[in-house]
Design an enzyme around this catalytic site. Structure first.
Site, PDB file in Angstrom:
ATOM      1  N   LYS A 106       4.258   5.393   4.833  1.00 33.72           N
ATOM      2  CA  LYS A 106       3.463   3.896   4.841  1.00 33.72           C
ATOM      3  C   LYS A 106       3.295   3.532   6.254  1.00 33.72           C
ATOM      4  O   LYS A 106       3.170   2.376   6.536  1.00 33.72           O
ATOM      5  CB  LYS A 106       4.347   3.095   4.083  1.00 33.72           C
ATOM      6  N   PRO A 143       0.832  -1.120  -0.021  1.00 30.95           N
ATOM      7  CA  PRO A 143      -0.095   0.078  -0.043  1.00 30.95           C
ATOM      8  C   PRO A 143       0.714   1.290  -0.020  1.00 30.95           C
ATOM      9  O   PRO A 143       2.009   1.437   0.511  1.00 30.95           O
ATOM     10  CB  PRO A 143      -0.648  -0.099   1.100  1.00 30.95           C
ATOM     11  N   GLU A 144       0.446   2.097  -0.756  1.00 31.61           N
ATOM     12  CA  GLU A 144       1.216   3.671  -0.844  1.00 31.61           C
ATOM     13  C   GLU A 144       0.541   4.599   0.027  1.00 31.61           C
ATOM     14  O   GLU A 144      -0.440   4.010   0.928  1.00 31.61           O
ATOM     15  CB  GLU A 144       1.164   4.076  -2.127  1.00 31.61           C
ATOM     16  N   ARG A 172      11.720  -3.786  -7.342  1.00 35.02           N
ATOM     17  CA  ARG A 172      10.515  -3.544  -7.793  1.00 35.02           C
ATOM     18  C   ARG A 172      10.395  -3.513  -9.457  1.00 35.02           C
ATOM     19  O   ARG A 172      11.364  -2.715 -10.019  1.00 35.02           O
ATOM     20  CB  ARG A 172       9.726  -2.310  -6.922  1.00 35.02           C
TER      21      ARG A 172
END
Length: 269
Positions: A52, A2-3, A258
């Protein structure tokens, strides 16, 4: 993972039904028994996010949660469901109307009770969060401009910029036609000022909508009505598809663990 907009939104969803009232805290899984015992029955003062990270203040103690890649914190009203599986923590409260509310945390990277000085240490090592009031975008630029590291890597460094993840990284760079491989020192102050303003706008929109939409109406296949999933982004998860601006196939490769997405023409080095 989640950002930042997701955590900001989660803090809002927890604040309204639970704050200013005692919260019954348990750990059905058992891995948070000691922390739950410290918080159980105490009044929740506030819930807030930074980047975050999620924090819930119970007097002098803070619950610190980092969802990581797999964590979820779901809320509901009425009677909570039967506790099953790896349920790290459960909140149960009366809610503002006395109807009953609950929150279930599963699979977080971090779930711990910290004193205020430990919370400050976490916050001190994070960069500015675009969703926080009076966040200093210039501080992020000083860290970016002082580095030879690729800007695509720097945007994922939470000590540079808090709350930005893989989606915002890819989309922000595309919207400003910046190659993810450009060194941070080549990002000028004027360019960064525009990127920062855009990032603040995009993340605030993410809070309101509950999803990330970065495309402009004129760049979507359908310009009116709800934005469809396939129209929401310029480059993120669009490997091999034509760029919405120039038609060149979108490329991907791994950067800082990523998948990175970019257009090799619109974002030429």
């Amino acid at each position: 993972m989640p950002e930042g907009h997701t955590l900001f939104r989660l803090a809002q969803h927890l604040q309204l039904p639970f704050a200013d009232r005692p919260v019954h805290v348990t750990s059905p899984q058992g891995r948070f028994d000691a922390g739950a015992a410290l918080l159980d029955g105490r009044v929740l003062d506030e819930v807030f996010s930074y980047g975050k990270h999620l924090f819930a203040r119970f007097g002098a103690d803070h619950l610190h949660v980092h969802l990581g890649l797999y964590g979820t914190f779901l809320t509901g009203s009425g009677t909570p469901p039967v506790a099953k599986g790896a349920l790290r923590m459960r909140w149960v409260g009366d809610g503002p109307d006395g109807g009953g509310v609950w929150g279930d945390l599963r699979g977080p990277t971090a779930c711990e009770v910290l004193p205020a000085p430990e919370v400050e240490r976490i916050l001190d090592r994070l960069g500015p969060d675009p969703l926080r009031p009076r966040a200093d975008g210039a501080l992020a630029h000083r860290r970016i401009a002082g580095s030879r590291t690729a800007v695509g890597a720097l945007l994922m460094d939470q000590s540079v910029l808090a709350g930005v993840g893989n989606v915002y990284r890819a989309e922000l760079l595309f919207r400003h036609r910046v190659s993810p491989f450009r060194p941070g020192k080549a990002i000028g102050a004027e360019l960064w000022a525009g990127m920062w303003r855009d990032l603040v706008t995009l993340m605030r929109s993410g809070v309101r909508m509950g999803r990330i939409v970065t495309t402009r109406p004129e760049d979507r296949s359908r310009r009116s009505g709800a934005v469809r999933r396939e129209d929401a982004h310029y480059v993120y998860r669009r490997t091999g598809l034509p760029c919405r601006i120039c038609g060149t196939p979108i490329r991907t490769e791994v950067m800082v663990g990523r998948n990175l997405y970019w257009c090799p023409v619109c974002q030429a080095v």
